[in-house]
Design a protein around this motif. Structure first.
Motif, PDB file in Angstrom:
ATOM      1  N   GLU A  13      42.620  26.192  -2.785  1.00  0.00           N
ATOM      2  CA  GLU A  13      43.776  25.506  -2.562  1.00  0.00           C
ATOM      3  C   GLU A  13      43.667  24.629  -1.410  1.00  0.00           C
ATOM      4  O   GLU A  13      43.397  25.211  -0.288  1.00  0.00           O
ATOM      5  N   LEU A  14      43.608  23.429  -1.331  1.00  0.00           N
ATOM      6  CA  LEU A  14      43.287  22.485  -0.401  1.00  0.00           C
ATOM      7  C   LEU A  14      44.917  22.007   0.281  1.00  0.00           C
ATOM      8  O   LEU A  14      45.650  21.412  -0.389  1.00  0.00           O
ATOM      9  N   LYS A  15      45.108  22.606   1.566  1.00  0.00           N
ATOM     10  CA  LYS A  15      46.583  22.054   2.060  1.00  0.00           C
ATOM     11  C   LYS A  15      46.264  21.706   3.512  1.00  0.00           C
ATOM     12  O   LYS A  15      45.246  21.775   4.290  1.00  0.00           O
ATOM     13  N   PHE A  16      47.360  21.214   4.086  1.00  0.00           N
ATOM     14  CA  PHE A  16      47.261  20.441   5.222  1.00  0.00           C
ATOM     15  C   PHE A  16      47.209  21.696   6.332  1.00  0.00           C
ATOM     16  O   PHE A  16      48.153  22.596   6.514  1.00  0.00           O
ATOM     17  N   GLY A  17      46.464  21.176   7.467  1.00  0.00           N
ATOM     18  CA  GLY A  17      46.604  22.005   8.615  1.00  0.00           C
ATOM     19  C   GLY A  17      46.028  21.447   9.832  1.00  0.00           C
ATOM     20  O   GLY A  17      44.998  20.604   9.374  1.00  0.00           O
ATOM     21  N   THR A  18      46.563  21.393  10.777  1.00  0.00           N
ATOM     22  CA  THR A  18      46.101  20.702  11.953  1.00  0.00           C
ATOM     23  C   THR A  18      44.685  21.165  12.510  1.00  0.00           C
ATOM     24  O   THR A  18      43.914  20.432  13.100  1.00  0.00           O
ATOM     25  N   ILE A  66      41.202  30.962  -2.368  1.00  0.00           N
ATOM     26  CA  ILE A  66      40.912  30.731  -0.986  1.00  0.00           C
ATOM     27  C   ILE A  66      41.806  29.560  -0.759  1.00  0.00           C
ATOM     28  O   ILE A  66      41.915  28.576  -1.394  1.00  0.00           O
ATOM     29  N   GLU A  67      42.399  29.505   0.458  1.00  0.00           N
ATOM     30  CA  GLU A  67      43.302  28.397   0.978  1.00  0.00           C
ATOM     31  C   GLU A  67      42.324  27.712   2.235  1.00  0.00           C
ATOM     32  O   GLU A  67      41.987  28.502   3.022  1.00  0.00           O
ATOM     33  N   LEU A  68      42.224  26.458   1.973  1.00  0.00           N
ATOM     34  CA  LEU A  68      41.343  25.663   3.053  1.00  0.00           C
ATOM     35  C   LEU A  68      42.166  24.608   3.794  1.00  0.00           C
ATOM     36  O   LEU A  68      43.055  23.737   3.024  1.00  0.00           O
ATOM     37  N   PHE A  69      42.660  24.936   4.812  1.00  0.00           N
ATOM     38  CA  PHE A  69      43.596  24.087   5.461  1.00  0.00           C
ATOM     39  C   PHE A  69      42.735  22.957   6.364  1.00  0.00           C
ATOM     40  O   PHE A  69      41.661  23.073   7.020  1.00  0.00           O
ATOM     41  N   TRP A  70      43.188  21.717   6.159  1.00  0.00           N
ATOM     42  CA  TRP A  70      42.381  20.483   6.651  1.00  0.00           C
ATOM     43  C   TRP A  70      43.209  19.696   7.117  1.00  0.00           C
ATOM     44  O   TRP A  70      44.175  19.055   6.520  1.00  0.00           O
ATOM     45  N   PRO A  71      42.870  18.873   8.305  1.00  0.00           N
ATOM     46  CA  PRO A  71      43.793  17.704   8.642  1.00  0.00           C
ATOM     47  C   PRO A  71      43.569  16.278   7.920  1.00  0.00           C
ATOM     48  O   PRO A  71      42.226  15.726   7.823  1.00  0.00           O
ATOM     49  N   HIS A  72      44.109  16.121   6.964  1.00  0.00           N
ATOM     50  CA  HIS A  72      44.000  14.812   5.884  1.00  0.00           C
ATOM     51  C   HIS A  72      45.450  14.252   5.647  1.00  0.00           C
ATOM     52  O   HIS A  72      46.396  14.968   5.294  1.00  0.00           O
ATOM     53  N   ASP A  73      45.457  12.904   5.701  1.00  0.00           N
ATOM     54  CA  ASP A  73      46.664  12.099   5.314  1.00  0.00           C
ATOM     55  C   ASP A  73      47.254  12.504   4.167  1.00  0.00           C
ATOM     56  O   ASP A  73      48.663  12.570   4.016  1.00  0.00           O
ATOM     57  N   LEU A  74      46.560  12.705   2.826  1.00  0.00           N
ATOM     58  CA  LEU A  74      47.247  13.186   1.703  1.00  0.00           C
ATOM     59  C   LEU A  74      47.822  14.370   1.721  1.00  0.00           C
ATOM     60  O   LEU A  74      48.766  14.574   1.193  1.00  0.00           O
ATOM     61  N   LEU A  75      47.220  15.530   2.331  1.00  0.00           N
ATOM     62  CA  LEU A  75      47.537  16.972   2.460  1.00  0.00           C
ATOM     63  C   LEU A  75      48.868  16.884   3.353  1.00  0.00           C
ATOM     64  O   LEU A  75      49.675  17.758   3.272  1.00  0.00           O
TER      65      LEU A  75
END
Length: 995
Positions: free
Chosen positions: A161-166, A226-235
């Motif tokens: 899972e690609l999710k938003f995270g700072t 697996i949850e992958l938290f990533w700083p991305h505009d879409l997420l």
């Protein structure tokens, strides 16, 4: 900007640097002399799109961001309407609340559920597909950034899972527990590693061990997800992208993937085009089976149109085989995915080329097409969910307005009049209730017959010599290789037998469509019977709120059930019907497999199998086929193929008594009502006003934001002038125009409303549209859909209909030579008989839907360009003065019981048919020889004196059979009139004698 140090093609300003880039891309620069020529060669080789998209390279995800923003805007409006509905409920008394609960269930819990679903902030985009089809590469391409590692030697082994995270981090969820800590999850902070060549490589190396398995694929990963938290505009917009393992690699993972589908607002399935044309049909079908089971257990079903199939690695398909491979893929997908539209749901791409182009700032044609497909799919997914929430709220508000209107309309009536009306309605409800026991029995019997028929056909097929030969013929390549143990070998043998049987049955089903036709027939039959009951109840509900029940003819203004009453009664009750029919064979007969397993347990001789695998398989497969072709075994299998129909019938059995009981409760409350007029009006008028206004606002929102524009205005062409005008009325104007569909133009009639769409008229327009969508018959004017015309800040509705050349009234009344009573050629009589048959076919169909036409007259019978009948204006009656401006016209077709304002049914249409048959023969309006000055006087002539149209001495008389049918149709006693079906049969028999 490009990531790292790589430049886009526009940023390269050195010819040597450009040559190096072309060499890396495998593009020859032979014969090129300038930098511009080299850049042109690159853009051409990478198939840069000629139509510039609204987004730039590395910003393709902007399409998803825009769709999410659009959904957020819409759901905030709908949430506000839900909150207004909650406020409306707070003002209601126990009478209406108890009635609502009998019809709607637990209102508070249902509203809470819908609000929670609407308020959900996360939007799941599920990416699934075949092993090594490039799912991770596709996700990276869409994101414009390499977030997910991919490898030729490995495959994604768990849900990611690609999710938003700072902060960049991984949260690993174990299938069991963390072997080191015993905890269910583990958090890993992702950090830059100075020893790697780039940040990108540093992160990818840290992520890879959690999402990849390089060996022992069957065992799979220790992680559930697996949850992958990533700083991305879409997420950051709340969109969650789900990258899943290859379908079919693991039963556990397949189940987990299926669990995401009810929450997904869009679904992408990737196919490895280089793998012999792609489409591992068995794996896609396995996923679809899981989806089906999820739906049958009551969860939200992702609509079939909200899936996009991405044929990846298209660069590896030889150009000369392009068309052949596409044809193969389309055929395979159509076999597996219901109602597939290849033009919008299949796209072909090389993610490698698209990524290369994107890194150079180039958007390839394939990439542009992919994102257009994703945008269309996402918007449809959003609208499907929005419509579900919209329809439930509309149903609730329609029940509130109807029940409040029932109290208001009966408050002013004489007490005895109300008692008489309720007694008649309750009597009719009891009759419907009694009738339903018989109907349910008939439906159950119909299901049983279809199951028996399918079982017989399958059994007969499995008994053929051809099947026996195909099933029992084994080569060394077909027969499973022996394993280390007999148990493992036995499992492979059983799998091989089961797979072969399924393939044989699948081919039979593909050729004969036995299960598909049975499913469709059953569900259509059940839906039709359910609609019939609902329309009967709606007819009674119109009487409950009617103001003129039992009133004298002098006060008569309506020919039955007006649009206004239809709006108050509102929509029909939601019932579970599959959104799409499955397009595959589900599983294979399994009892025979178990019997075979028991047999093998007594004979575990691996040595015998090794000696002659083909002989062993031939012998065992013959016995296996015999054990399968057993009635009990096949019945279980056939029942499974038709499980949707069985479940649908069970729900209808439960729902119909609930509907009848809810109406009984209302009538009983009105019957027992003792409060005074002022008290009732003071209580219920504000509720009626508020609920009506709220429902109007909801209807406007539905038209403008959810489903009102199923035909794009861009595809329509017409002129609002006198030349293009086909007719006009109080509603607006009908113009002739054209509609372009799939590159082809077709003539259409455009009904353009004069009045702008607003809360006061939206429900009325919606009632007409909903009815038009229900009707699909060759002798009824085809409804293509609706569109919206935005002009000067206002929105007008356009209904797009089949264009017809003229009405039957004009054809017959203006051309004496076309009327049997005046014509000199026998062909005219034959043609009029044919038209009469087509009218009765349409009427029979309409009545089977439970709908009464209510305004049947020659003016509402149109002729197509090839002189076929098209019935129009179904179910939408109008005030008599609105139709003609005088007392002539529609009243002549009105049945006596309608004049008396009694509870009337389909027989009222048959009376109108009888008058039409007279007019069709004589080519002139009926009753022109009768003089009357008022509707009351006409009422007396028709009802009390039994006056009917008479023979015109200037015309030849109709044959006895036509005359007898006319007289039967216009009988004063509605119970003595024939049904539309009987009329059709009588006319058909006469027509046969004319051949």
């Amino acid at each position: 900007m490009a990531t790292g140090t790589q430049k886009t093609i526009d940023e390269i300003d050195d010819i040597m640097e450009m040559a190096q880039a072309m060499n890396a891309l495998g593009i020859s620069c032979k014969g090129l002399k300038t930098l511009d020529q080299m850049k042109d060669k690159v853009t051409t080789s990478l198939h840069q799109t000629a139509n510039k998209p609204s987004w730039t390279a590395r910003k393709a995800f902007a399409i998803l961001s825009e769709a999410k923003d659009e959904h957020t805007r819409k759901k905030e409006i709908l949430l506000s309407l839900y909150k207004d509905a909650e406020q409306c409920l707070e003002d209601m008394d126990d009478n209406i609340l108890s009635l609502l609960r009998s019809k709607v269930g637990n209102i508070e819990e249902n509203i809470k559920k819908h609000k929670l679903q609407l308020a959900r902030e996360e939007y799941f985009l599920l990416v699934a597909g075949e092993t090594s089809s490039g799912k991770s590469s596709l996700v990276n391409l869409i994101m414009g950034e390499e977030l997910l590692p991919y490898s030729v030697l490995s495959t994604t082994s768990t849900i990611c899972e690609l999710k938003f995270g700072t902060e960049r981090k991984i949260v690993a969820h174990f299938k069991d527990k963390d072997p080191d800590t015993g905890l269910p999850t583990k958090v890993i902070q992702l950090k830059e590693n100075p020893n790697t060549t780039s940040k990108k490589q540093s992160y990818l190396q840290q992520i890879s061990p959690f999402v990849h398995v390089k060996s022992d694929r069957q065992k799979g990963s220790i992680y559930k997800k697996i949850e992958l938290f990533w700083p991305h505009d879409l997420l950051e917009k709340g969109i969650v992208i789900i990258d899943s393992p290859g379908v079919g690699e693991s039963d556990i993972m397949d189940e987990i993937v299926t669990e995401y589908l009810p929450r997904a607002f869009a679904f992408i399935y990737t196919i490895n085009s280089s793998n012999a044309g792609g489409v591992q049909k068995d794996r896609l079908e396995k996923l679809l089976e899981n989806v089906r089971n999820t739906f049958l257990h009551g969860k939200w079903q992702l609509p079939a149109k909200c899936a996009l199939f991405v044929c990846n690695k298209w660069d590896q398909v030889p150009e000369k085989e392009d068309k052949e491979v596409k044809s193969h893929i389309v055929k395979k997908l159509k076999q597996s995915w219901p109602n597939l539209d290849p033009s919008t749901q299949i796209t072909y791409i090389s993610t490698l080329n698209a990524t290369t182009g994107q890194n150079l700032g180039i958007v390839t044609e394939e990439f542009s097409s992919l994102m257009a497909g994703i945008k269309s799919m996402v918007l449809q997914g959003i609208d499907c969910r929005m419509e579900m929430h919209w329809r439930w709220l509309d149903f609730l508000l329609s029940r509130i307005t109807f029940q409040a209107k029932a109290f208001v309309s009966n408050a002013s009536k004489d007490r005895q009049e109300v008692l008489n009306k309720m007694a008649k309605i309750l009597q009719r409800l009891v009759a419907i209730e009694t009738q339903q026991g018989k109907v349910i029995g008939e439906l159950t019997e119909y299901l049983s017959r279809r199951v028996d028929r399918a079982l017989t056909q399958l059994s007969k097929y499995l008994s053929t010599e051809d099947v026996s030969k195909r099933f029992t013929s084994w080569t060394l390549d077909d027969a499973p290789k022996e394993e280390m143990s007999w148990e493992a070998t036995e499992n492979q043998i059983i799998k091989a037998l089961s797979k072969r049987l399924r393939e044989i049955i699948e081919q039979w089903e593909e050729d004969n469509k036995v299960f598909a036709n049975a499913r469709e027939s059953l569900l259509e039959h059940f839906q039709q019977r359910y609609n019939f009951v609902e329309e009967q109840l709606r007819n009674l509900q119109s009487v409950v709120i009617a103001d003129n029940f039992g009133s004298p003819a002098a006060n008569y203004t309506d020919s039955g059930f007006t649009v206004a009453e239809k709006v108050v009664i509102g929509v029909t009750s939601p019932i579970w019907i599959p959104l799409s029919l499955v397009a595959l064979v589900i599983g294979a007969p399994i009892v025979g497999i178990m019997a075979l397993r028991e047999k093998f347990q007594d004979n575990r001789k691996l040595k015998i199998y090794k000696q002659d695998r083909c002989a062993f398989m031939t012998k065992e497969s013959a016995e296996y086929l015999d054990s399968v072709n057993d009635e009990l075994v096949l019945r279980v299998f056939v029942d499974e193929q038709l499980r949707e129909a069985k479940l649908c019938l069970e729900r209808i059995k439960a729902r119909i008594p609930e509907l009848i009981q809810a109406d009984k409760m209302l009538c009983q409350q009105l019957n027992d009502e003792r409060r005074g007029k002022k008290q009732l009006l003071d209580l219920y008028l504000p509720i009626l006003s508020k609920a009506s206004e709220l429902r109007g606002d909801l209807a406007v929102f539905g038209f403008k934001e959810v489903f009102g524009e199923d035909i794009s205005l861009k595809t329509l062409d017409w002129q609002e002038d006198e030349f293009h005008c086909l007719g006009c009325g109080a509603f607006g104007v009908v113009y002739k125009g054209t509609m372009t569909k799939h590159g082809r133009q077709q003539p259409v009639a455009l009904k353009v409303y004069s009045e702008a769409l607003h809360a006061m008229n939206a429900c009325e327009i919606l009632a007409e549209v909903e009815l038009l969508r229900k009707l699909n018959h060759p002798s009824i004017v085809k409804f293509h859909g609706s569109s919206l015309l935005h002009d000067d800040g206002e929105t007008r509705v356009i209904l797009v209909m089949e264009k017809c050349k003229e009405s039957l009234k004009r054809q017959l009344f203006s051309k004496p030579q076309c009327c049997p009573g005046k014509a000199k050629t026998p062909g005219v009589i034959k043609e009029v008989y044919s038209w009469a048959i087509q009218i009765t076919e349409a009427l029979d169909y309409i009545h089977k839907q439970g709908i009464i036409h209510r305004d049947l007259k020659l003016e509402n019978i149109l002729l197509s360009e090839d002189d076929r009948v098209r019935v129009t204006d179904v179910g939408v009656s109008k005030h008599a003065v609105d139709v003609t401006g005088t007392l002539a016209g529609t009243p002549v077709y009105i049945a006596p019981e309608v004049f008396r304002s009694e509870i009337y049914e389909f027989s009222a249409d048959i009376y109108s048919l009888g008058i039409m048959l007279w007019e069709m023969w004589y080519g002139k309006p009926a009753f022109t020889n009768i003089k009357f000055t008022s509707l009351a006087e006409f009422f007396n002539l028709i009802v009390n004196e039994g006056c009917r149209p008479e023979h015109d001495d200037k015309c030849r008389p109709p044959p006895p059979s036509w005359q007898e049918l006319m007289v039967m149709c216009w009988e004063t006693d509605p119970t003595k009139r024939p049904s539309a079906k009987k009329c059709k049969e009588a006319l058909t028999e006469i027509y046969k004698t004319m051949q």
